[in-house]
Structures are given as structure tokens and as C-alpha cells.
Design a protein around this motif. Structure first.
Motif, mmCIF file in Angstrom:
data_model
loop_
_atom_site.group_PDB
_atom_site.id
_atom_site.type_symbol
_atom_site.label_atom_id
_atom_site.label_comp_id
_atom_site.label_asym_id
_atom_site.label_seq_id
_atom_site.Cartn_x
_atom_site.Cartn_y
_atom_site.Cartn_z
ATOM 1 N N GLN A 1 -9.887 7.026 10.108
ATOM 2 C CA GLN A 1 -10.939 6.998 9.091
ATOM 3 C C GLN A 1 -10.417 7.444 7.727
ATOM 4 O O GLN A 1 -10.740 6.852 6.701
ATOM 5 N N ARG A 2 -9.584 8.491 7.762
ATOM 6 C CA ARG A 2 -9.043 9.021 6.509
ATOM 7 C C ARG A 2 -8.241 7.942 5.781
ATOM 8 O O ARG A 2 -8.381 7.740 4.583
ATOM 9 N N LEU A 3 -7.427 7.237 6.537
ATOM 10 C CA LEU A 3 -6.613 6.188 5.916
ATOM 11 C C LEU A 3 -7.502 5.082 5.345
ATOM 12 O O LEU A 3 -7.332 4.653 4.202
ATOM 13 N N TYR A 4 -8.486 4.642 6.125
ATOM 14 C CA TYR A 4 -9.338 3.546 5.672
ATOM 15 C C TYR A 4 -10.101 3.949 4.409
ATOM 16 O O TYR A 4 -10.274 3.154 3.493
ATOM 17 N N ARG A 5 -10.541 5.202 4.396
ATOM 18 C CA ARG A 5 -11.288 5.655 3.215
ATOM 19 C C ARG A 5 -10.393 5.667 1.983
ATOM 20 O O ARG A 5 -10.795 5.222 0.915
ATOM 21 N N GLU A 6 -9.188 6.168 2.179
ATOM 22 C CA GLU A 6 -8.242 6.185 1.043
ATOM 23 C C GLU A 6 -8.019 4.781 0.493
ATOM 24 O O GLU A 6 -7.964 4.577 -0.710
ATOM 25 N N VAL A 7 -7.893 3.830 1.393
ATOM 26 C CA VAL A 7 -7.659 2.445 0.977
ATOM 27 C C VAL A 7 -8.862 1.944 0.177
ATOM 28 O O VAL A 7 -8.715 1.366 -0.910
ATOM 29 N N LEU A 8 -10.045 2.204 0.710
ATOM 30 C CA LEU A 8 -11.251 1.710 0.034
ATOM 31 C C LEU A 8 -11.431 2.370 -1.331
ATOM 32 O O LEU A 8 -11.796 1.713 -2.309
ATOM 33 N N GLU A 9 -11.135 3.651 -1.380
ATOM 34 C CA GLU A 9 -11.276 4.350 -2.666
ATOM 35 C C GLU A 9 -10.304 3.792 -3.681
ATOM 36 O O GLU A 9 -10.654 3.572 -4.841
ATOM 37 N N ALA A 10 -9.079 3.543 -3.232
ATOM 38 C CA ALA A 10 -8.076 3.011 -4.164
ATOM 39 C C ALA A 10 -8.458 1.613 -4.644
ATOM 40 O O ALA A 10 -8.193 1.238 -5.781
ATOM 41 N N ALA A 11 -9.095 0.849 -3.769
ATOM 42 C CA ALA A 11 -9.444 -0.531 -4.131
ATOM 43 C C ALA A 11 -10.645 -0.579 -5.076
ATOM 44 O O ALA A 11 -10.783 -1.522 -5.860
ATOM 45 N N GLY A 12 -11.506 0.416 -5.011
ATOM 46 C CA GLY A 12 -12.691 0.433 -5.881
ATOM 47 C C GLY A 12 -13.545 -0.791 -5.643
ATOM 48 O O GLY A 12 -13.983 -1.056 -4.531
ATOM 49 N N GLU A 13 -13.731 -1.586 -6.683
ATOM 50 C CA GLU A 13 -14.576 -2.773 -6.582
ATOM 51 C C GLU A 13 -13.888 -3.928 -5.861
ATOM 52 O O GLU A 13 -14.521 -4.902 -5.476
ATOM 53 N N ARG A 14 -12.583 -3.828 -5.743
ATOM 54 C CA ARG A 14 -11.845 -4.960 -5.170
ATOM 55 C C ARG A 14 -12.019 -5.048 -3.656
ATOM 56 O O ARG A 14 -12.203 -4.031 -2.984
ATOM 57 N N GLN A 15 -11.907 -6.259 -3.175
ATOM 58 C CA GLN A 15 -12.139 -6.481 -1.750
ATOM 59 C C GLN A 15 -10.975 -5.977 -0.885
ATOM 60 O O GLN A 15 -9.815 -6.114 -1.274
ATOM 61 N N VAL A 16 -11.314 -5.398 0.252
ATOM 62 C CA VAL A 16 -10.283 -5.045 1.238
ATOM 63 C C VAL A 16 -10.702 -5.652 2.576
ATOM 64 O O VAL A 16 -11.853 -5.490 2.995
ATOM 65 N N VAL A 17 -9.808 -6.371 3.200
ATOM 66 C CA VAL A 17 -10.108 -6.933 4.521
ATOM 67 C C VAL A 17 -9.299 -6.170 5.565
ATOM 68 O O VAL A 17 -8.064 -6.204 5.544
ATOM 69 N N PHE A 18 -10.009 -5.453 6.426
ATOM 70 C CA PHE A 18 -9.321 -4.702 7.488
ATOM 71 C C PHE A 18 -9.201 -5.591 8.712
ATOM 72 O O PHE A 18 -10.216 -6.099 9.218
ATOM 73 N N ARG A 19 -7.986 -5.757 9.152
ATOM 74 C CA ARG A 19 -7.814 -6.490 10.403
ATOM 75 C C ARG A 19 -7.746 -5.472 11.532
ATOM 76 O O ARG A 19 -6.997 -4.490 11.443
ATOM 77 N N THR A 20 -8.518 -5.691 12.577
ATOM 78 C CA THR A 20 -8.451 -4.766 13.713
ATOM 79 C C THR A 20 -7.061 -4.873 14.346
ATOM 80 O O THR A 20 -6.363 -5.867 14.145
ATOM 81 N N VAL A 21 -6.698 -3.852 15.099
ATOM 82 C CA VAL A 21 -5.297 -3.741 15.539
ATOM 83 C C VAL A 21 -4.758 -4.996 16.223
ATOM 84 O O VAL A 21 -5.401 -5.562 17.092
ATOM 85 N N ASP A 22 -3.583 -5.383 15.763
ATOM 86 C CA ASP A 22 -2.865 -6.491 16.392
ATOM 87 C C ASP A 22 -1.662 -5.873 17.105
ATOM 88 O O ASP A 22 -0.548 -5.887 16.601
ATOM 89 N N ILE A 23 -1.944 -5.290 18.246
ATOM 90 C CA ILE A 23 -0.876 -4.648 19.026
ATOM 91 C C ILE A 23 -0.444 -5.606 20.126
ATOM 92 O O ILE A 23 -1.231 -6.427 20.582
ATOM 93 N N GLY A 24 0.779 -5.452 20.535
ATOM 94 C CA GLY A 24 1.349 -6.364 21.532
ATOM 95 C C GLY A 24 2.377 -7.236 20.833
ATOM 96 O O GLY A 24 2.688 -7.009 19.666
ATOM 97 N N GLY A 25 2.908 -8.214 21.513
ATOM 98 C CA GLY A 25 3.944 -9.050 20.912
ATOM 99 C C GLY A 25 5.127 -8.178 20.567
ATOM 100 O O GLY A 25 5.540 -7.330 21.363
ATOM 101 N N ASP A 26 5.674 -8.341 19.346
ATOM 102 C CA ASP A 26 6.804 -7.482 18.982
ATOM 103 C C ASP A 26 6.320 -6.162 18.385
ATOM 104 O O ASP A 26 7.098 -5.398 17.841
ATOM 105 N N LYS A 27 4.999 -5.904 18.470
ATOM 106 C CA LYS A 27 4.484 -4.626 17.986
ATOM 107 C C LYS A 27 4.018 -3.785 19.171
ATOM 108 O O LYS A 27 2.848 -3.443 19.286
ATOM 109 N N ALA A 28 4.943 -3.519 20.070
ATOM 110 C CA ALA A 28 4.599 -2.749 21.255
ATOM 111 C C ALA A 28 4.515 -1.270 20.910
ATOM 112 O O ALA A 28 5.300 -0.777 20.108
ATOM 113 N N LEU A 29 3.555 -0.592 21.494
ATOM 114 C CA LEU A 29 3.429 0.848 21.265
ATOM 115 C C LEU A 29 3.940 1.579 22.498
ATOM 116 O O LEU A 29 3.483 1.302 23.604
#
Ligand code: PEP
Ligand code: MG
Length: 760
Positions: free
Chosen positions: A497-525
Motif C-alpha cells: 500500500q505504501r508503495l502504491y500510495r507513493e506512486v499515486l502521490e507522485a503522479a498527481g493528476e496523471r494516470q497510473v495503471v497498476f497491473r496486478t502481479v505477473d509472477i511466474g515465467g521468468d519472474k519466479a519468486l
């Protein structure tokens, strides 16, 4: 035991090592130590002559001798390839001759007085893979030295290499492991993965182990160390095989098979054991055997074998790392300033471990344009040159490097003229960048007045500032999984939440599109490993598939996003949707979480807009059903192209095989664009394709009005748009796509040139 016979060569070998141990431990000067070494070896092998030549300023200088004229010491010098000594060093090979003067390479040096000696045996003193000197013995009678005596000389040479490196007796570049042939500047070429220039120092992702101590204190203890290292290594290889995904780097099954074969090779472990018997430490024994194999292999000119050698080399290094306990990567060892990282390949998570302020560039032996590690590097603003053959052999740790990815090259160990040339080009590039930066406040507008929405792709906290620096219209793709990739454990809701809020605050009026996690493939956790393994993770249980099945993860993320966007608009996008019901389920999950947050009495976003990515070709067949459900659609061309062409985006062999500007891709996109235009559905492109000027020109010519690109591409795209009239290109491109003929890329390049569109 054969070594109990005082006259046997094995006894001599053992004896030499014992004496060397004392010499090495003594408090005398390096020169005095060399003088003692030649005495000890001469006596042990009953040889009248024993000499040491060291490579200094490109020549082999006689450094110490027993039996030759002492006046020749530091006077006699041989070029590489000159005489027997020069030949040994140049070819990194052993010579064992009963009649030295009969050899075609024999060169007579009168000051040494060597004419009375007949037999000759010499071995290279090797530092990593390069000769830094030669150790040789000569005998008055013509006789061939026994194999075990040669072995003893080679073992001695190894101990000498430790002494020489420590005492700075040879050129520094050689000590770092750069071969004598390659100690000058060298030009390497590769594939442009992330554009940029950097000057820095080579650092190996998996540092090569320098063998610090060669002579064993306790042979049995060393044997035990090697045994347990072998056991550990075999376990690791077996685990990799079981995972079928080698080291997370997508290497091929063949490699794994070869690794397995070597790991269980009795001959290899036996030779190491024998080297330990001779009195070497575990590390030195592994290195010693590796040197011997290297020398043997050098004589066999077979590219297939050379490949296998590479694998054995890797495995040998792994064994060395295990035995010496140095298991970490360079990231864990404190990075030096201005690092240029050298690796065979990297996973995105591995790259993210590096301190981006110190990391100036990356050179990979493998790599491809849309592999996630490349995308992460692009997001980090780190230039990457990929597919540079033999990179770990041609570059020495600590070498200065000039990396110019735009030119597809890197210069290793540049001279000052090269550095000057590089720095002036860098200054020019920086000037150009400053010009792009000056477009920061200029809106992205085509020459006929069409406003294009230029947004950036982001995922790391540090990316947020790029929006302002580049003058972007927002964030068209925020890859939320990057936070998961950089964390050692699953990020809790508060952290998300903290990260998302920081992003939104920095963007101000500008649009931000959050993509839900794309885990798997070569992004293994590592902390989200499932029991079962996947043969084909890119087409496996990843992204929305994983999120819907493991809905606890998605629920937490949904709450974090909803709470972070309280009072604002939240744009959520789902990755890898293949059928509309997946979108429905994901949206329902979000709506349920919204209701939950509301029930808690917390404030909600003013609006939640739901979109999805079009990355799976099948979804294009659903547009009539899907589009009415959506608030926006974004095409992920990275995955889309890999699925359209059935070409793994991370496979370096396929990296240049298919073109984004092929009619197959463009026709597919045109179909989607038209369907979206018909229902006025906001459509954007967020794959890497959109960040390239020529490709972007084509996309906008086809009617795309929103692009989400890597931050560095924003300025160059604005500059491209200025002279570009999409209404002029549109019909032409349509015709070219209706009747494909010839190379479409060429046509587009010509179009750009004729019309003054800067689209290189
Ligand atoms: C894509 O596939 O084009 C995309 C933008 O998503 P990612 O690169 O993160 O898979
Ligand atoms: Mg994708």
C-alpha cells in the motif's frame, strides 16, 4: 605407497612441495624465494639446470636459475613464441624433450651457456588461464622426464603462480587472469539490449575464485573438504535437474545433462584426489586439474568440445566456490563504484539485488530483448550488451571497459586514445539527452496536431521520478511484481500500500495503471515455489492464472490498491488474460474487496477502472464479448509476439529471428485497433515495441494514440512525433499490409527518411 621410496619421482614431487611450503612461509624477498625454488627443484629432480622465466613488459625474462650463467639473470629475455620457453608460454603447453636443440623452436642464447645441456622440460606458470611465466629444467644427458616429474613441475608452477601474483612480479593485467595475448585492448561485439554508454570496471556476477593457498597443511583434511564439496555440488545439480528450470536462467536441458555427467565423472574426482595426494590444498587441486584439462583441450580444435569445456569450467568454478565457501554473487559482496557486471545470464531478481547507483552497465553472454532481466535493466536505466561470446574469458576482473551499446560493442582494456574518443562521444550523447530533456514540457504532438499520450512503464520506487524528468503523461504500466521480486519475503499489505500510495502521490493528476502481479515465467519468486515444476513456465501457471488460484495473494493486493487510491481514481489491469471469464473473476474479486474496505468504514477510490492486457492471442477472438466489460485495453507486445510466433522471448537464439514490423504482428494489431476504435475503447501498447521509434511510428500510423514505454524513450519519441503525420502514413501502411511485399521495415525506414521523421 610409492612416495616412501626416496628415489622415486613421486617421493621427489612430495618432497618438493614440502620444501616449497617452507620457502613460501619464510620471510625473505620474492627474488630470494625464487632463487631457493630453483635450487630445491634442481636437486629433487637431479637436474643440472632449473630456471624460472617471468612475463614482464611482454617478454619472458630469466628471473632465477640454477645451472645457467648467473650473469644472464634479468638479462636474457625471450619474446612470446620465441624459443622453447616462449613457445611454452604462448601455447600454454608443456614441452618434454630429450634433445632440446633438435626442436624447431629452439633459440640459442649465448649468455646463458646452455649449449652443454641436452634434455629439456618446461611447464607454463599459469594464472587462471594465461601463462605468466615458465618453469623449466635441463639435463646434461639426453633423457625424457617421467610423467610424474612433469606433474611435480606443474604443481610447483602452481605454487609459484601464487607467489608471483602476491609479489607483483608480473604485469598486473596478467594477474587478473587476462591471457597474455589479450592483455591489450580488445573489441567485443554483441546484441543491443538496453541502449546506453558507460565507462567502468569489470565485476563478475559470480566472482572467479582466486586460489589463495596452494600448499596443504593437512592432506586428509583437504581430501575431506573436496569430498563434501563434491557431495554438495551433486546435490545442487540434482536439484536443478529436478526443477527442470536450471538456475532460473532458462538454460538448456543439454547443459544440465552435461553438468550431471561431469558432476558424477569418476575420472574428474580421482584426478583431484591425486592432486591432493601431491600435497595441494583442495582449491589448488581443483584448479590444478582444471588447468590440465584446459591445456589438453586446447590441443583439440573441436567447437563442440569447446562448448563442453565451458560447462566443465562452470562446474569447476562452482566446486571451487563451494569448497572455499564463497557462495555469494558480486551483489552480496559490496559493489565497487562504476561497476560493469559480467555474467553468462541473469534473472530479473538477481539483477535487482545490485545497487543501481553503482551499477553502470551489464555485459551478458546470453540475453534477449524482451527477457525480463532486460526489461528490469531498462527500468533501472542500466545499459546492457547481450550475446557477447566468451565474455568471461576475454574480460578480466577489474578490467576497464568502455561500453557502447548503441554501437553494439564494448572495448576491454582501452588505451588512452580510445578513452578520449569514448568520452567525447559520451559528452555528445549527454548533450543529445539534454536536448531530449528540453522536450520535457513539450507535449507529445504529431506534425498534424494529434496529441499522443506518452506514458512510462515502471515498477520500482525510483522509477516514479522518471515521469517528471521525462515529461511523461503518466504510468501506463506499473509492474507491481517488481516489489515482490526485490523482496526476500512476500511483501505485506502495508508495504504494498505504501508503495502504491507513493506512486499515486507522485503522479498527481496523471494516470497510473497498476497491473496486478505477473509472477511466474521468468519472474519466479523463491518464497512462492510450488511443489510441481513447469516445463514451460512462460506458458505456465503465471500472472492472472496464479492470482486467481491463489486468491489470497490477489485479495491482499486488491485491498492494498483500493486503500492506497482512497479519494482518487484507481486503474487496475490484469495480465495474461486468455478468456473473458478470467477478467470477470478478477474484477469480482476486486469488487468484493472494495465492499470489504467500505464495510470497515474506510474511504474508497472515487472510481475503479478495470482493464486487461492483451498478451494471449486467443483473447483477440473474444473482443466482441470482452470489450463491453472493460474500461481500457492494453496490448503487451512482448508476450503477444512470443505467443504469436511461438518464440520464447527469453531465448537468445530467437532474439533476432522475428521482426515486430512483420505483417503478422501488424495485421494482428490492426485488427485489435479497429475493434477498439469501433467501440471507442481506450487502447494502449505497453510492450517494448512501443519504445522504439520506427515501431512507434508504425503503431501510431495504424491509429494507436497511447503508448506506455521505457522512460528513456519518451524524449526520443517526442522528437520523432514532431515531423510525423500519421494521417499520411496510415493509408500507405494499410496498403502495404493488405498486400505484403518485400521488407516492411525497409519500407518504413525509407518512409521516415523521405519525410524527415527521426526514427532511427
Ligand atoms: C508484455 O508482455 O508486453 C508486457 C508489457 O508485460 P511483461 O513484459 O511484464 O510481461
Ligand atoms: Mg507480459
Amino acid at each position: 605407497m610409492p612416495e616412501t621410496d626416496p628415489h622415486s619421482p613421486a617421493f621427489a614431487a612430495r618432497n618438493i612441495l614440502r620444501n616449497l611450503h617452507d620457502i613460501m612461509a619464510s620471510r625473505t624477498s620474492p627474488q630470494a624465494k625464487l632463487n631457493q625454488v630453483v635450487q630445491v627443484i634442481g636437486e629433487a629432480l637431479h637436474s643440472e639446470v632449473c630456471s624460472i622465466y617471468l612475463l614482464r613488459d611482454g617478454a619472458l625474462e630469466l628471473y632465477a636459475t640454477r645451472g645457467l650463467n648467473q650473469a644472464a639473470v634479468h638479462v636474457t629475455k625471450l619474446a612470446l613464441g620465441e624459443g622453447l620457453v616462449g613457445t611454452i608460454a604462448e601455447n600454454v603447453e608443456v614441452l618434454n624433450l630429450d634433445e632440446a636443440m633438435a626442436h624447431p623452436d629452439f633459440a640459442y642464447k649465448p649468455e646463458t651457456g646452455e649449449e652443454m645441456f641436452h634434455s629439456f622440460a618446461g611447464v607454463p606458470i599459469v594464472r587462471r588461464e594465461a601463462a605468466v611465466g615458465v618453469l623449466c629444467v635441463q639435463h646434461a644427458d639426453p633423457r625424457r622426464y617421467a610423467e610424474i616429474e612433469i606433474e611435480a613441475l606443474q604443481t610447483t608452477a602452481m605454487v609459484l603462480s601464487e607467489l608471483i601474483a602476491g609479489a607483483g612480479l608480473v604485469d598486473a593485467a596478467l594477474v587478473r587472469g587476462v591471457s597474455s595475448h589479450d592483455s591489450g585492448p580488445q573489441d567485443l561485439t554483441g546484441l543491443k539490449l538496453v541502449d546506453g554508454m558507460a565507462m567502468g570496471i569489470a565485476v563478475f556476477h559470480q566472482p572467479r575464485i582466486t586460489v589463495e593457498h596452494t600448499v596443504a597443511e593437512d592432506v586428509e583434511a583437504e581430501r575431506h573438504r573436496v569430498y563434501s564439496a563434491f557431495r554438495k555440488m551433486r546435490e545442487q545439480i540434482d536439484a536443478m535437474a529436478a526443477q527442470a528450470e536450471f538456475g532460473g536462467t532458462g538454460e538448456h536441458q543439454d547443459v544440465l545433462e552435461t553438468y550431471k555427467m561431469f558432476a558424477y565423472d569418476e575420472g574428474w574426482s580421482r584426478r583431484i584426489n591425486e592432486a591432493i595426494d601431491s600435497g595441494l590444498t583442495a582449491e589448488a587441486a581443483i584448479e590444478r586439474v582444471q588447468q590440465r584439462t584446459r591445456m589438453r583441450m586446447r590441443q583439440i580444435q573441436d567447437p563442440l568440445l569447446a562448448e563442453r569445456m565451458h560447462d566443465l569450467e562452470d562446474l569447476s568454478n562452482r566446486l571451487l566456490r563451494i569448497v572455499s565457501g564463497q557462495l555469494g554473487t558480486a551483489a552480496q559482496m559490496g559493489l565497487r563504484q562504476d561497476t560493469i557486471l559480467i555474467a553468462r545470464n541473469l534473472g530479473p531478481a538477481e539483477l535487482l539485488e545490485y545497487d543501481r547507483r553503482r551499477l553502470k552497465g551489464v555485459i551478458l553472454e546470453e540475453g534477449s530483448l524482451t527477457a525480463h532481466v532486460t526489461i528490469v535493466a531498462r527500468a533501472m536505466g542500466v545499459p546492457v550488451l547481450g550475446r557477447v561470446p566468451n565474455v568471461r574469458r576475454l574480460i578480466g576482473e577489474g578490467d576497464t571497459l568502455l561500453l557502447d551499446v548503441g554501437e553494439g560493442r564494448a572495448i576491454v582494456r582501452p588505451n588512452s586514445a580510445m578513452e578520449d574518443g569514448f568520452l567525447s562521444k559520451l559528452a555528445l550523447t549527454n548533450k543529445k539527452r539534454a536536448e531530449y530533456a528540453s522536450l520535457r514540457d513539450v507535449p507529445a504532438m504529431t506534425s498534424n496536431g494529434k496529441r499522443i499520450k506518452l506514458m512510462i512503464n515502471a515498477g520500482l520506487r525510483d522509477d516514479i521520478s522518471a515521469m517528471d524528468v521525462m515529461g511523461a503523461d503518466g504510468i501506463g504500466l506499473f509492474r507491481t511484481e517488481f516489489q515482490f521480486l526485490v523482496s526476500a519475503t512476500l511483501p505485506q499489505r502495508e508495504r504494498q500500500q505504501r508503495l502504491y500510495r507513493e506512486v499515486l502521490e507522485a503522479a498527481g493528476e496523471r494516470q497510473v495503471v497498476f497491473r496486478t502481479v505477473d509472477i511466474g515465467g521468468d519472474k519466479a519468486l523463491p518464497y512462492l515455489r510450488e511443489d510441481h515444476t513447469e516445463e514451460n513456465p512462460a506458458m505456465g501457471w503465471r500472472a492472472i492464472r496464479l492470482s486467481l488460484d491463489r486468491d489470497g495473494l490477489m485479495k491482499v493486493q486488491a485491498r492494498a490498491l483500493i486503500e492506497a487510491a482512497a479519494g482518487a481514481t484507481l486503474n487496475v489491469m490484469f495480465p495474461m488474460v486468455s478468456e473473458p471469464w478470467e477478467f470477470d473473476q478478477a474484477r469480482d474479486l476486486f469488487e468484493a474487496q472494495k465492499n470489504w474496505v467500505a464495510k470497515q468504514g474506510r474511504s474508497l477510490p472515487v472510481q475503479i477502472r478495470y482493464g486487461c492486457m492483451l498478451e494471449v492471442p486467443a483473447l483477440a477472438e473474444w473482443l466482441d464479448v470482452l470489450l463491453p466489460k472493460l474500461d481500457f485495453l492494453s496490448i503487451g507486445t512482448n508476450d503477444l509476439t512470443q505467443f504469436l510466433f511461438a518464440a520464447d522471448r527469453a531465448n537468445p537464439r530467437l532474439a533476432e529471428r522475428y521482426d515486430w514490423l512483420s505483417p503478422a504482428i501488424l495485421r494482428f494489431l490492426r485488427r485489435v485497433i479497429r475493434a477498439c476504435q469501433a467501440v471507442e475503447m481506450p487502447l494502449s501498447i505497453c510492450g517494448e515495441m512501443g519504445g522504439r521509434r520506427l515501431e512507434a511510428m508504425a503503431l501510431i500510423g495504424m491509429g494507436i494514440e497511447r503508448l506506455s514505454v521505457t522512460p528513456a524513450a519518451v524524449g526520443p519519441l517526442k522528437a520523432m512525433l514532431r515531423n510525423f503525420d500519421p494521417d499520411d502514413l496510415g493509408p500507405k501502411l494499410d496498403a502495404w499490409l493488405d498486400y505484403p511485399e518485400g521488407d516492411l521495415r525497409e519500407k518504413l525506414v525509407d518512409y521516415a527518411t523521405i519525410n524527415g521523421v527521426i526514427a532511427d
